[in-house]
Design a protein around this motif. Structure first.
Motif, PDB file in Angstrom:
ATOM      1  N   GLU A 194       5.694  12.447  -4.386  1.00 50.66           N
ATOM      2  CA  GLU A 194       5.154  13.550  -3.583  1.00 50.66           C
ATOM      3  C   GLU A 194       5.662  13.460  -2.139  1.00 50.66           C
ATOM      4  O   GLU A 194       6.035  14.462  -1.535  1.00 50.66           O
ATOM      5  CB  GLU A 194       3.624  13.518  -3.603  1.00 50.66           C
ATOM      6  N   HIS A 195       5.690  12.249  -1.613  1.00 50.58           N
ATOM      7  CA  HIS A 195       6.166  12.054  -0.241  1.00 50.58           C
ATOM      8  C   HIS A 195       7.657  12.374  -0.137  1.00 50.58           C
ATOM      9  O   HIS A 195       8.098  13.048   0.806  1.00 50.58           O
ATOM     10  CB  HIS A 195       5.906  10.608   0.191  1.00 50.58           C
ATOM     11  N   CYS A 196       8.436  11.902  -1.112  1.00 49.84           N
ATOM     12  CA  CYS A 196       9.878  12.148  -1.094  1.00 49.84           C
ATOM     13  C   CYS A 196      10.194  13.629  -1.277  1.00 49.84           C
ATOM     14  O   CYS A 196      11.170  14.139  -0.713  1.00 49.84           O
ATOM     15  CB  CYS A 196      10.576  11.323  -2.176  1.00 49.84           C
TER      16      CYS A 196
ATOM     17  N   LYS B 211       5.280   4.535   2.379  1.00 47.51           N
ATOM     18  CA  LYS B 211       5.705   5.787   3.002  1.00 47.51           C
ATOM     19  C   LYS B 211       6.284   5.539   4.391  1.00 47.51           C
ATOM     20  O   LYS B 211       7.267   6.165   4.796  1.00 47.51           O
ATOM     21  CB  LYS B 211       4.523   6.757   3.086  1.00 47.51           C
ATOM     22  N   LYS B 212       5.674   4.615   5.118  1.00 42.93           N
ATOM     23  CA  LYS B 212       6.165   4.291   6.457  1.00 42.93           C
ATOM     24  C   LYS B 212       7.579   3.705   6.369  1.00 42.93           C
ATOM     25  O   LYS B 212       8.450   4.006   7.201  1.00 42.93           O
ATOM     26  CB  LYS B 212       5.216   3.292   7.129  1.00 42.93           C
TER      27      LYS B 212
ATOM     28  N   ASN C 170      12.524  18.704   0.837  1.00 40.39           N
ATOM     29  CA  ASN C 170      12.392  20.098   1.238  1.00 40.39           C
ATOM     30  C   ASN C 170      12.634  20.283   2.728  1.00 40.39           C
ATOM     31  O   ASN C 170      13.109  21.330   3.170  1.00 40.39           O
ATOM     32  CB  ASN C 170      11.000  20.628   0.878  1.00 40.39           C
ATOM     33  N   GLU C 171      12.303  19.257   3.503  1.00 44.08           N
ATOM     34  CA  GLU C 171      12.488  19.334   4.948  1.00 44.08           C
ATOM     35  C   GLU C 171      13.949  19.155   5.350  1.00 44.08           C
ATOM     36  O   GLU C 171      14.483  19.913   6.160  1.00 44.08           O
ATOM     37  CB  GLU C 171      11.638  18.269   5.639  1.00 44.08           C
ATOM     38  N   LEU C 172      14.604  18.148   4.767  1.00 40.86           N
ATOM     39  CA  LEU C 172      15.957  17.798   5.185  1.00 40.86           C
ATOM     40  C   LEU C 172      17.040  18.403   4.297  1.00 40.86           C
ATOM     41  O   LEU C 172      18.203  18.483   4.711  1.00 40.86           O
ATOM     42  CB  LEU C 172      16.129  16.275   5.205  1.00 40.86           C
TER      43      LEU C 172
ATOM     44  N   SER D 251       0.842  -1.198   0.000  1.00 44.17           N
ATOM     45  CA  SER D 251       0.000   0.000   0.000  1.00 44.17           C
ATOM     46  C   SER D 251       0.878   1.250   0.000  1.00 44.17           C
ATOM     47  O   SER D 251       2.061   1.206   0.382  1.00 44.17           O
ATOM     48  CB  SER D 251      -0.905   0.022   1.235  1.00 44.17           C
ATOM     49  N   GLU D 252       0.310   2.361  -0.418  1.00 46.44           N
ATOM     50  CA  GLU D 252       1.044   3.625  -0.407  1.00 46.44           C
ATOM     51  C   GLU D 252       1.432   3.994   1.016  1.00 46.44           C
ATOM     52  O   GLU D 252       2.533   4.502   1.268  1.00 46.44           O
ATOM     53  CB  GLU D 252       0.188   4.725  -1.038  1.00 46.44           C
TER      54      GLU D 252
END
Length: 607
Positions: A164-166, A125-126, A171-173, A120-121
């Motif tokens: 999208e998740h990556c 992501k997890k 952008n965060e790290l 699953s998506e």
């Protein structure tokens, strides 16, 4: 010192196993050494003194440093040793789907142990979060590899979700995360191409075994050939960062013609050929590959490389170096003399796969096989399970331990060993024969180019250095993203990377690796006019600056490494590095005197 003598391309070569190094010798010395398995250090240094008197000190240092390498390898087996230390690129393999519109004859997709359901998506992501924020939190770069047992384009929405998740994590790290996947290209359409052109951190490779005759193993379920449909996908591919994956079987032993054909397609920048992973008695079995015919074809390919380089064409060889080609990897390691490692890949270390239940496995090919299970994304990696993969290396096999090419071959693939013998480390004799011959050819090629095409050799070295640097986040990008966040600038990772990485690519004639201080300063001024680069002489010079600063640490070969500097409540300044090695490392006047003295920050009003 263990040795191997090689005679090829009109050269006589002495390869010294223990230091993974080679020198060209004369015919008389070659005749004297032929048949010997080892020489003493004194005898070797005497040969160097005779033929290369100016390099005697260099080889003395190399021999001395070998002992430090051996001591370091011994520490790997000691309790508490951090096997992830120094690992810059962490890879997470996710089987996007087991469904496929083809039924290639050598595909492993029918194995019973593989994941039964599509991941699953949410679980994907997890798993990515676990890799990035926990297991590999100090990495310089991450790869999300969607290779597996099916055709990823059948779940293109899944790829979009992962991107999208990556993107949010980038952008965060401020770290590079690339997404890679293989495709048979039969489903590749303009909508896919357009999306991937807009998202340059997604890289894909096309599986193609050569021309129509060579590609005969890649068929639909009804046995209809897929070749013409693949070419339609290739035709609309405009992304130069696209690779081709070749599976070597008896149908395409003339590998030089396979490469010529793929070059003629005029797209992509990487070609990766690998021996088929089929050890049965089927028509695609590895054991049906004629070793002599295959090696002769590689010799013709090598002659083509030499011819092109003599003509001043240094682009022809690059695709074989850009991917993970079996022969290309040996050329790379033959150039990088002195590199000693006793493990073939990072399976179970900084590379793992995840299934639909969040279970983690040491290898993507063995995704779902309980013998390769490492743990779960919820409970983490079980260190006792990981241990058996960490300690499986060339030293575990008497054959590998005594083999002359152990430091270039780096041993057997654990998965191939498991598939052929049921054990994690037992070299496949047929593969050994092929690899040994290819390694001899790679060493001969590198020595020939070094002597006869010195400009080409330097181009080769520069390309390797530049490519190696691409396998990690540019520290300037990381520092700029994180620094600008402190100043509330609305900036994305891709926005910063596209400018600073492009600057590095423009340094065509320079061996410099890293972003220059001037380029960094100019870029940051676009967001804050107060940014300026200054050189300080002591910590007192920073006393009026409370903001986060960027520090440039200048290394060898004009390599600039960038760190962040933040002021603590107690007035001390702490260095923070991309890979975490200098986190909470206090900046002192002594470090400043030793050269850590260039800072970029809001100094404009202070100057």
């Amino acid at each position: 010192m263990r040795i191997k003598t090689i005679s090829d391309m009109g050269l006589y070569i002495l390869y010294i196993v223990d230091i993974n190094n080679s020198i060209v010798i004369d015919k008389e010395i070659y005749g004297r050494l032929t048949g010997l398995d080892e020489v003493s250090e004194d005898d070797f240094l005497e040969i160097v003194h005779l033929l290369y008197p100016n390099e005697i000190e260099k080889f003395e240092r190399i021999i001395y440093s070998r002992k430090a390498v051996q001591e370091n390898q011994e520490r790997v087996n000691q309790e508490g040793y951090n096997i992830l230390a120094g690992k810059s690129n962490f890879t997470l393999c996710i089987h996007a789907t087991r469904r496929c519109n083809l039924q290639c004859k050598y595909c492993f997709g029918g194995e019973d142990y593989l994941p039964k359901q599509e991941i699953s998506e949410e679980m994907a992501k997890k798993a990515i979060d676990y890799m990035v924020y926990e297991y590999g939190k100090n990495a310089k770069m991450y790869t999300i590899d969607l290779a597996g047992s099916g055709e990823p384009l059948l779940r293109f929405d899944f790829i979009k979700e992962i991107e999208e998740h990556c993107s949010k994590i980038r952008n965060e790290l401020g770290k590079k995360i690339i997404i890679t996947f293989p495709t048979n290209a039969t489903l590749l359409g303009n909508e896919h191409i357009e999306y991937m052109n807009q998202h340059p951190d997604i890289l894909y490779g096309i599986s193609l075994d050569g021309d129509e005759q060579c590609n005969c193993n890649r068929v639909y379920a009804n046995k209809r050939p897929s070749f013409q449909d693949v070419l339609r996908g290739v035709d609309i591919t405009v992304n130069k960062h696209c690779g081709f994956a070749v599976t070597i079987t008896q149908n395409n032993e003339r590998i030089d013609e396979v490469y010529d054909y793929i070059y003629s397609l005029k797209t992509g920048d990487a070609i990766s050929a690998h021996l088929v992973r089929d050890f049965s008695d089927s028509e695609t079995s590895l054991y049906k590959v004629d070793i002599e015919k295959l090696i002769e074809a590689y010799k013709r390919l090598t002659d083509k490389f030499i011819q092109k380089m003599q003509e001043g064409d240094y682009e022809y060889i690059k695709p074989i170096l850009n991917g993970d080609d079996i022969y290309g990897s040996y050329i790379l390691l033959a150039v990088q003399k002195g590199l000693i490692t006793n493990s073939r890949c990072d399976a179970g270390r900084n590379r793992m796969a995840v299934d639909e239940n969040g279970n983690l496995f040491a290898c993507s090919v063995m995704n779902g096989n309980s013998d390769f299970c490492l743990g779960n994304v919820v409970t983490g990696v079980d260190l006792s399970k990981r241990e058996r993969f960490v300690k499986n290396n060339v030293m575990e096999s008497i054959k590998c331990r005594s083999c002359w090419c152990q430091n270039i071959c780096r041993g057997e693939c654990m998965t191939i060993s498991y598939m052929t013998s049921g054990e994690l480390y037992n070299p496949n004799e047929y593969m050994c024969q092929i690899k040994q011959k290819l390694i001899e050819l790679a060493i001969s090629f590198v020595e020939y180019v070094k002597i006869n095409i010195p400009d080409g050799y330097m181009k080769l070295v520069k390309h390797i250095i530049t490519t190696k640097n691409n396998y990690q986040t540019n520290s300037a990008v990381w520092a700029a993203v994180n620094c600008l966040k402190e100043f509330k600038s609305d900036v994305t990772y891709r926005e910063v990377a596209s400018v600073l990485e492009n600057y590095q690519r423009e340094q065509k004639e320079s061996v410099q690796v890293g972003t220059s201080i001037r380029a960094m300063e100019t870029f940051l001024k676009q967001y804050n006019q107060e940014f300026a680069a200054v050189q300080i002489s002591c910590l007192e010079d920073l006393k009026d600056i409370e903001d986060t600063l960027i520090c440039c640490i200048r290394g060898g070969n004009a390599d600039n490494e960038y760190c962040l500097v933040k002021k603590n409540n107690d007035g001390s300044y702490i260095l923070y590095s991309l890979e975490g090695s200098m986190n909470y490392y206090q900046l002192t006047d002594e470090l400043i005197r030793r050269g850590v003295n260039i800072f970029i920050g809001p100094f404009e009003n202070c100057l």
